[in-house]
Design a protein around this motif. Structure first.
Motif, PDB file in Angstrom:
ATOM      1  N   HIS A  98       0.976  -1.446  -0.230  1.00 15.48           N
ATOM      2  CA  HIS A  98       0.170   0.356  -0.206  1.00 15.48           C
ATOM      3  C   HIS A  98       0.884   1.283   0.028  1.00 15.48           C
ATOM      4  O   HIS A  98       1.831   1.452   0.311  1.00 15.48           O
ATOM      5  CB  HIS A  98      -0.829   0.091   1.335  1.00 15.48           C
ATOM      6  CG  HIS A  98      -2.329   1.053   1.333  1.00 15.48           C
ATOM      7  ND1 HIS A  98      -2.022   2.541   1.735  1.00 15.48           N
ATOM      8  CD2 HIS A  98      -3.299   1.551   1.100  1.00 15.48           C
ATOM      9  CE1 HIS A  98      -2.878   2.863   1.374  1.00 15.48           C
ATOM     10  NE2 HIS A  98      -3.498   2.051   0.966  1.00 15.48           N
ATOM     11  N   ASP A 130      -7.038   7.168   0.800  1.00 23.27           N
ATOM     12  CA  ASP A 130      -6.622   6.634   1.336  1.00 23.27           C
ATOM     13  C   ASP A 130      -5.852   5.837   2.113  1.00 23.27           C
ATOM     14  O   ASP A 130      -4.480   5.242   2.005  1.00 23.27           O
ATOM     15  CB  ASP A 130      -7.005   5.247   0.036  1.00 23.27           C
ATOM     16  CG  ASP A 130      -6.655   3.555  -0.143  1.00 23.27           C
ATOM     17  OD1 ASP A 130      -7.105   3.039   0.712  1.00 23.27           O
ATOM     18  OD2 ASP A 130      -6.922   2.991  -1.206  1.00 23.27           O
ATOM     19  N   GLY A 132      -6.044   2.333   3.505  1.00 29.93           N
ATOM     20  CA  GLY A 132      -6.306   0.862   4.023  1.00 29.93           C
ATOM     21  C   GLY A 132      -7.851   0.673   4.808  1.00 29.93           C
ATOM     22  O   GLY A 132      -8.690   2.060   5.442  1.00 29.93           O
ATOM     23  N   ASN A 133      -7.576  -0.597   4.800  1.00 31.05           N
ATOM     24  CA  ASN A 133      -9.395  -0.725   5.121  1.00 31.05           C
ATOM     25  C   ASN A 133      -9.709  -0.465   7.003  1.00 31.05           C
ATOM     26  O   ASN A 133      -8.312  -0.490   7.634  1.00 31.05           O
ATOM     27  CB  ASN A 133      -9.739  -2.054   5.190  1.00 31.05           C
ATOM     28  CG  ASN A 133     -10.038  -2.645   4.207  1.00 31.05           C
ATOM     29  OD1 ASN A 133     -10.799  -1.663   3.026  1.00 31.05           O
ATOM     30  ND2 ASN A 133      -9.332  -4.065   3.827  1.00 31.05           N
ATOM     31  N   GLY A 134      -9.812   0.501   7.483  1.00 30.55           N
ATOM     32  CA  GLY A 134     -10.426   0.767   8.584  1.00 30.55           C
ATOM     33  C   GLY A 134      -9.403   1.946   8.726  1.00 30.55           C
ATOM     34  O   GLY A 134      -9.149   2.660  10.233  1.00 30.55           O
ATOM     35  N   ASP A 135      -8.871   3.227   8.167  1.00 29.87           N
ATOM     36  CA  ASP A 135      -7.990   3.706   8.664  1.00 29.87           C
ATOM     37  C   ASP A 135      -6.428   3.022   9.106  1.00 29.87           C
ATOM     38  O   ASP A 135      -6.036   3.540   9.768  1.00 29.87           O
ATOM     39  CB  ASP A 135      -7.998   4.823   9.042  1.00 29.87           C
ATOM     40  CG  ASP A 135      -9.234   5.607   7.462  1.00 29.87           C
ATOM     41  OD1 ASP A 135      -8.867   5.419   6.540  1.00 29.87           O
ATOM     42  OD2 ASP A 135      -9.569   6.847   8.825  1.00 29.87           O
ATOM     43  N   ARG A 136      -6.336   1.808   8.298  1.00 33.03           N
ATOM     44  CA  ARG A 136      -5.113   1.366   9.804  1.00 33.03           C
ATOM     45  C   ARG A 136      -3.757   1.642   9.803  1.00 33.03           C
ATOM     46  O   ARG A 136      -3.238   1.915  10.143  1.00 33.03           O
ATOM     47  CB  ARG A 136      -4.858  -0.131   8.982  1.00 33.03           C
ATOM     48  CG  ARG A 136      -4.686  -0.307   7.963  1.00 33.03           C
ATOM     49  CD  ARG A 136      -4.453  -2.306   7.338  1.00 33.03           C
ATOM     50  NE  ARG A 136      -3.228  -2.720   7.325  1.00 33.03           N
ATOM     51  CZ  ARG A 136      -3.012  -3.987   6.996  1.00 33.03           C
ATOM     52  NH1 ARG A 136      -3.583  -4.671   6.270  1.00 33.03           N
ATOM     53  NH2 ARG A 136      -2.251  -4.678   8.805  1.00 33.03           N
ATOM     54  N   TYR A 137      -3.524   2.339   8.731  1.00 35.96           N
ATOM     55  CA  TYR A 137      -2.762   2.787   8.355  1.00 35.96           C
ATOM     56  C   TYR A 137      -2.016   4.658   8.271  1.00 35.96           C
ATOM     57  O   TYR A 137      -1.223   5.151   9.352  1.00 35.96           O
ATOM     58  CB  TYR A 137      -1.823   2.987   6.646  1.00 35.96           C
ATOM     59  CG  TYR A 137      -1.452   1.439   5.895  1.00 35.96           C
ATOM     60  CD1 TYR A 137      -0.499   0.783   6.635  1.00 35.96           C
ATOM     61  CD2 TYR A 137      -2.566   1.383   5.291  1.00 35.96           C
ATOM     62  CE1 TYR A 137      -0.690  -0.389   6.182  1.00 35.96           C
ATOM     63  CE2 TYR A 137      -2.362   0.196   4.787  1.00 35.96           C
ATOM     64  CZ  TYR A 137      -1.191  -0.940   5.245  1.00 35.96           C
ATOM     65  OH  TYR A 137      -1.542  -2.213   4.990  1.00 35.96           O
ATOM     66  N   ARG A 173     -14.622  13.479   4.236  1.00 41.24           N
ATOM     67  CA  ARG A 173     -14.004  12.991   3.995  1.00 41.24           C
ATOM     68  C   ARG A 173     -12.266  13.419   5.154  1.00 41.24           C
ATOM     69  O   ARG A 173     -11.569  13.697   6.066  1.00 41.24           O
ATOM     70  CB  ARG A 173     -13.890  12.247   3.601  1.00 41.24           C
ATOM     71  CG  ARG A 173     -12.095  11.196   3.571  1.00 41.24           C
ATOM     72  CD  ARG A 173     -12.361  10.308   4.204  1.00 41.24           C
ATOM     73  NE  ARG A 173     -11.007   9.228   4.263  1.00 41.24           N
ATOM     74  CZ  ARG A 173     -10.423   8.422   5.249  1.00 41.24           C
ATOM     75  NH1 ARG A 173     -11.291   8.816   6.263  1.00 41.24           N
ATOM     76  NH2 ARG A 173      -9.057   7.394   4.917  1.00 41.24           N
ATOM     77  N   PRO A 353     -10.296   7.002  -3.346  1.00 42.67           N
ATOM     78  CA  PRO A 353     -10.832   6.209  -2.747  1.00 42.67           C
ATOM     79  C   PRO A 353     -10.845   7.202  -0.884  1.00 42.67           C
ATOM     80  O   PRO A 353     -10.050   7.334  -0.318  1.00 42.67           O
ATOM     81  CB  PRO A 353     -10.196   5.108  -2.268  1.00 42.67           C
ATOM     82  CG  PRO A 353      -9.240   4.896  -3.111  1.00 42.67           C
ATOM     83  CD  PRO A 353      -8.590   6.397  -4.019  1.00 42.67           C
ATOM     84  N   ARG A 355     -11.216   5.987   2.211  1.00 41.37           N
ATOM     85  CA  ARG A 355     -12.168   4.874   2.487  1.00 41.37           C
ATOM     86  C   ARG A 355     -12.060   5.053   4.698  1.00 41.37           C
ATOM     87  O   ARG A 355     -11.217   6.021   4.530  1.00 41.37           O
ATOM     88  CB  ARG A 355     -10.881   3.890   3.201  1.00 41.37           C
ATOM     89  CG  ARG A 355     -10.800   2.448   1.332  1.00 41.37           C
ATOM     90  CD  ARG A 355     -10.530   1.472   1.680  1.00 41.37           C
ATOM     91  NE  ARG A 355     -10.050   0.775   0.337  1.00 41.37           N
ATOM     92  CZ  ARG A 355      -8.783   0.168   0.136  1.00 41.37           C
ATOM     93  NH1 ARG A 355      -8.262  -0.424   0.797  1.00 41.37           N
ATOM     94  NH2 ARG A 355      -9.377  -0.806  -0.994  1.00 41.37           N
ATOM     95  N   ARG A 356     -12.305   4.324   5.524  1.00 44.49           N
ATOM     96  CA  ARG A 356     -12.459   4.310   6.633  1.00 44.49           C
ATOM     97  C   ARG A 356     -12.177   3.263   7.952  1.00 44.49           C
ATOM     98  O   ARG A 356     -12.379   2.222   6.579  1.00 44.49           O
ATOM     99  CB  ARG A 356     -13.472   5.188   7.188  1.00 44.49           C
ATOM    100  CG  ARG A 356     -14.031   4.943   8.840  1.00 44.49           C
ATOM    101  CD  ARG A 356     -12.958   6.118   9.206  1.00 44.49           C
ATOM    102  NE  ARG A 356     -12.775   6.437  10.453  1.00 44.49           N
ATOM    103  CZ  ARG A 356     -12.215   7.057  10.859  1.00 44.49           C
ATOM    104  NH1 ARG A 356     -10.674   7.403  10.516  1.00 44.49           N
ATOM    105  NH2 ARG A 356     -12.585   7.405  12.230  1.00 44.49           N
TER     106      ARG A 356
END
Length: 356
Positions: A98, A130, A132-137, A173, A353, A355-356
């Protein structure tokens, strides 16, 4: 040289810049060619440095670092220069899973500084939303950015902001990420045909960033050259509607020419002075082109616009903007952008993207 009535702008703590700079994100890097004419752009960058430019706005995604390397070549030629550079991270994947994964932010900064022959960046801009999923980064990236700032490798943290074509979702966002990142500078695109967006309760992005004590870096002040007299490029399928909109642009420019003069310098003065007036905390980056064009940017701004002039210009631009809105709300003017899979034409709002 810029006129004395255009003072330096406090972009971030310890970062005071002239309000006009140049950038490599420009429609002159045209679609259909693998690369722009390097010699012309190098000569344009030389002219900008000779004219006293204090900031060059570029991105790691502009031809995969090629733009950074061109800027670096000019800076290397001009030892003792006082030019600073802003660049980005978040769109170029590289070999990481990513663009924001692990130490990717730091590694890209190291490559960017090597490309530019610099020890620090003025502004390092998070370009993608973006994380990552769930704002992991997100949290690790924010920590890395603050550490890089503390270490003096970057002077200011930047965040890409919405523009006049952004959706309400995109703006929400942005506000969410603004609270998380706490940037020093917000990057956006704005001009007479694409005004600064309303980010809520009637407050423009310019007013919002000023209230927050944050600098604003504005790109595309000439609407991809349209406000300098170039014909607008239409989205595929615009057809007759596109021609009508192009005619509206021509009529608007003709009205402005009657008042301010038909010369290229007059057009540039109107377009650049108008957008510079929109936010007192803004530095405006005009796209670098041939030497003659760049020289004209820094030589056309004599004399501020009065309140009556600004009102007339706003009225003309508002008429043109209304005529350029397609039924589905997509913008007519498009720009050349770089994509990891090759060059593409994108609408004025990037497909980022959220994402959250």
């Amino acid at each position: 040289m810029l006129p004395r009535d255009l003072p330096h702008c406090p972009m971030a703590p310890g970062l005071l810049l002239k309000p006009l700079c140049v950038g490599t994100g420009t429609s002159r890097w045209s679609v259909g060619t693998s690369r722009p004419d390097d010699e012309k752009l190098l000569d344009g960058l030389r002219c900008a440095v000779e004219s006293g430019v204090e900031l060059v706005d570029t991105a790691d995604s502009h031809l995969h670092g090629h733009a950074e390397r061109l800027v670096g070549k000019i800076l290397k030629e001009n030892r003792g220069h006082r030019v600073q550079v802003s660049s980005t991270v978040g769109r170029v994947l590289g070999s990481a899973p990513h663009p924001y994964a692990g130490p990717r932010v730091r590694h890209q900064l190291e490559q960017t500084l090597e490309n530019l022959y610099l020890a620090e960046l003025a502004v390092y801009i998070l370009e993608s939303y973006d994380f990552g999923n769930g704002d992991r980064y997100l949290a690790p990236v924010v920590e890395q950015m603050r550490t890089l700032r503390d270490l003096g490798q970057i002077r200011a943290i930047g965040l890409r902001g919405p523009d006049g074509s952004s959706s309400p979702r995109y703006i929400r966002r942005f506000l969410e990420l603004f609270d998380e990142v706490r940037p020093d500078v917000v990057w956006t695109r704005a001009n007479g045909l694409l005004p600064l967006p309303d980010v809520g309760d009637g407050e423009s992005l310019g007013a919002f960033t000023d209230r927050q004590g944050v600098g604003l870096l504005i790109a595309s002040p000439l609407a991809n050259g349209v406000l300098a007299g170039r014909r607008p490029r239409m989205e595929t399928g615009a057809g007759d509607q596109g021609e009508k909109q192009a005619t509206a642009v021509d009529r608007g420019l003709a009205v402005l020419a009657d008042r301010f003069g038909p010369s290229a310098d007059a057009r540039l003065r109107v377009a650049l002075r108008f957008i510079l007036h929109q936010a007192q905390n803004a530095v405006v980056a005009v796209g670098v082109g041939e030497r003659a064009e760049v020289s004209r940017y820094f030589g056309c701004l004599d004399g501020p616009l009065c309140a009556t002039d600004l009102a007339v210009i706003e009225e003309v631009f508002e008429v043109v903007r209304k005529s350029m809105r397609l039924p589905e709300g997509r913008a007519v003017i498009v720009e050349a952008t770089d994509h990891p899979a090759g060059r593409e034409v994108s609408s004025s709002q990037p497909e980022t993207p959220l994402r959250r």
